[in-house]
Write an enzyme that holds these catalytic residues in place. Structure first.
Site, mmCIF file in Angstrom:
data_model
loop_
_atom_site.group_PDB
_atom_site.id
_atom_site.type_symbol
_atom_site.label_atom_id
_atom_site.label_comp_id
_atom_site.label_asym_id
_atom_site.label_seq_id
_atom_site.Cartn_x
_atom_site.Cartn_y
_atom_site.Cartn_z
ATOM 1 N N GLY A 22 -4.666 -1.643 5.093
ATOM 2 C CA GLY A 22 -3.854 -2.759 4.601
ATOM 3 C C GLY A 22 -4.495 -4.111 4.888
ATOM 4 N NE ARG A 23 -6.129 -3.582 11.043
ATOM 5 C CZ ARG A 23 -5.464 -2.444 11.161
ATOM 6 N NH1 ARG A 23 -4.314 -2.263 10.516
ATOM 7 N NH2 ARG A 23 -5.923 -1.458 11.910
ATOM 8 C CE LYS A 44 6.152 -0.663 10.039
ATOM 9 N NZ LYS A 44 5.088 -0.096 9.219
ATOM 10 C CD GLU A 81 9.563 -5.861 7.031
ATOM 11 O OE1 GLU A 81 9.128 -4.791 6.520
ATOM 12 O OE2 GLU A 81 9.616 -6.045 8.261
ATOM 13 C CG HIS A 130 -3.576 -35.730 16.694
ATOM 14 N ND1 HIS A 130 -3.775 -36.956 17.309
ATOM 15 C CD2 HIS A 130 -4.549 -35.604 15.783
ATOM 16 C CE1 HIS A 130 -4.810 -37.557 16.739
ATOM 17 N NE2 HIS A 130 -5.318 -36.752 15.821
ATOM 18 C CD GLU A 185 -1.540 -4.140 11.487
ATOM 19 O OE1 GLU A 185 -2.204 -4.060 10.446
ATOM 20 O OE2 GLU A 185 -0.311 -4.297 11.489
ATOM 21 C CE LYS A 209 -3.462 2.489 2.606
ATOM 22 N NZ LYS A 209 -4.349 2.558 3.755
#
Ligand code: F6P
Length: 515
Positions: free
Chosen positions: A259-260, A485, A208, A376, A345, A202
């Site tokens: 963004g999410r 950041k 990253e 399990h 978030e 965005k």
């Protein structure tokens, strides 16, 4: 701006406290089922594509009514209308919140958002035409999505979930972390002439993603690749930065798409390539059906609202700190990662929308695994651990794999786990004793189709909205991720300079060990 009321300033909050101190704390599911033969019918809800059995939760009809009163008194309806009216409800970033517009068919839209809708349609049509061209381009065999957070989790989750609809002629790779193992593992498998890199960000500034995108471009040219325009495409709201990076094919979106909440926008391009334009439109249509349910169903039978009220009941009255997501479908294996960002978030906040510190807890921890495996591994703790953890089962009725025996066994296990959590094993002593009375919700999708998935994800989006609304917080910013950041920017050059000046002793000591 709509008048929002924080949950703790309503009369319902006090009533809920009384209910909890009275019988709520001691609520027993087994006794509730024994006392009310209509409990399952009374506490189940049908929303588009999703049926929800809420009857194994620690509520009954009167308590549900009091909880619904909380939603009324908090003015959730006005807040919801403010979102659907395009008001700037994300006030710390002064932005509207309109991911719902990305899946709107266009009728009866408020005038205030019609210009945005025109742009949405233009980008959607262009992006789907591009997706179709890529699908038909047999020379492109590998799609590599480079993005992180909302620019990774939604598309990745959806491509996996909709595997049965995915064009098997191409491979889909998702590179998110700056950990070089991820990119190098993908680059080992692909060739420049047959790879399409989608740089999804965005902001087009995320460390990253930009590091991975630069390294991918360097690899591409080092391998003799020349045609950046054909092999790189950007999905971003920062069109200028994408152009400066050297990418000429860009699909944009807008600051009013968080963004999410962005998998419905250009960020969904890998999904559109994988399942095709028509299926992508079905994904949007399924989400829109849930939007309409959220907008029009009375609060008492509005599934996002009722799920959010349970979240508040468990978090703020019972004091439960987490919720486990248990998908009984391997296609939903990234669902919990997706939900972690969506919920934590959005609602992992400690101040209200005006910046005042909150006197109560907000987002629970969301965690889980595809549950046939989880059974399990960690289900032991769900059954006999010292914490009560509400579990959300997600099952799918119809599957297409042609192994009905497997599916019956899978579903039998899901039903049995929910039953065991509730019933326990009270007559057993010592290590075999299981207290039971552990709550769960059972969500049942008719089929994991694009429309079904769209509805399921929109259900979660709106549930998060309602919980945030009740808690009085802004669910649409994420200031908490910024400090790390900034600090990383300060630390990174020290790997070259070796300078530890000004660092705390622990960070300095660790850095010296790493040098
Ligand atoms: O750092 C958090 C975050 O901003 C998320 O909210 C977002 O989804 C992710 O980073 C990626 O951001 P972008 O799409 O701008 O690269």
């Amino acid at each position: 701006m709509s008048m929002r009321l924080r949950c703790d300033s309503t009369p319902a909050w006090g009533q809920l406290r009384e209910c909890f101190e009275g019988r709520g704390r001691y609520f027993d599911l087994r006794a509730a089922f024994a006392a009310d033969p209509g409990r399952y019918q009374a506490l189940s809800l049908q929303a588009p594509h999703v049926f929800a059995d809420l009857s194994k939760n620690l509520i009954d009809a009167p308590l549900q009514a009091t909880l619904t009163g909380l939603a009324q008194q908090c003015n959730v309806v006005a807040h919801r209308e403010a979102m659907f009216g395009g008001e700037h409800i994300n006030q710390t970033e002064d932005r509207a919140v309109m991911h719902w517009l990305l899946r709107h068919p266009g009728e009866d839209l408020p005038v205030a958002v019609q210009a945005e809708f025109t742009q949405v349609r233009q980008v959607l049509d262009a992006m789907l035409a591009y997706a179709q061209a890529v699908r038909e381009d047999a020379a492109i065999t590998d799609i590599v999505n480079i993005g992180i957070g909302g620019s990774d989790l939604g598309p990745q989750m959806a491509v996996l979930a909709l595997d049965e609809f995915v064009d098997q002629g191409k491979r889909y790779h998702f590179v998110s972390s700056v950990d070089g193992h991820e990119l190098s593992a993908v680059l080992r498998q692909v060739r420049p002439e047959s790879t399409l890199f989608l740089v999804a960000s965005k902001s087009f500034t995320t460390l990253e993603t930009m590091t991975n995108a630069r390294s991918a471009r360097a690899w591409f040219t080092a391998q003799g690749g020349r045609d950046i325009a054909r092999h790189f495409c950007a999905l971003t709201s920062n069109v200028q930065a994408a152009a400066e990076f050297g990418i000429s094919t860009t699909f944009g979106f807008w600051d009013w798409v968080g963004g999410r909440y962005s998998m419905w926008s250009a960020i969904g391009l890998p999904v559109a390539i994988a399942i095709g334009p028509q299926r992508f439109r079905e994904l949007l249509a399924g989400a829109h059906e849930m939007d309409e349910h959220f907008r029009t169903a009375p609060l008492a039978c509005n599934l996002p609202v009722q799920l959010a009220l349970l979240d508040v009941w468990y978090r703020n009255f019972h004091g439960y700190t987490s919720r486990s997501v248990a998908p009984y479908h391997s296609g939903l294996r990234r669902m919990q990662a997706y939900l972690q960002q969506l919920e934590m978030e959005s609602n992992g906040k400690r101040v209200d929308a005006t910046g005042q510190a909150l006197p109560y807890a907000t987002s629970p921890v969301i965690w889980g695994e595809p549950a046939a495996n989880g059974q399990h591994a960690y289900f032991q703790m769900l059954h006999q651990g010292s914490d009560v953890i509400p579990v959300e089962f997600i099952a799918v009725k119809k599957v297409r794999h042609g192994l009905p025996e497997h599916h019956h066994k899978l579903l039998a296990n899901g039903l049995a786990q929910a039953q065991a959590l509730m019933l326990g094993q009270q007559d057993a002593a010592g290590h075999r004793h299981m207290p039971g009375n552990r709550p769960s919700t059972f969500l049942l999708l008719e089929e994991l189709t694009p429309a079904g998935l769209g509805a399921l994800i929109a259900l979660y989006e709106h549930r998060v909205f309602v919980a945030g609304s009740l808690w009085g917080i802004n669910s649409f910013d994420q200031w908490g991720v910024e400090l790390g950041k900034v600090l990383a920017k300060n630390i990174e050059p020290r790997f070259t300079s070796g300078d530890t000046t000004g660092l705390d002793a622990s960070t300095a000591g660790l850095l010296q060990r790493l040098l």
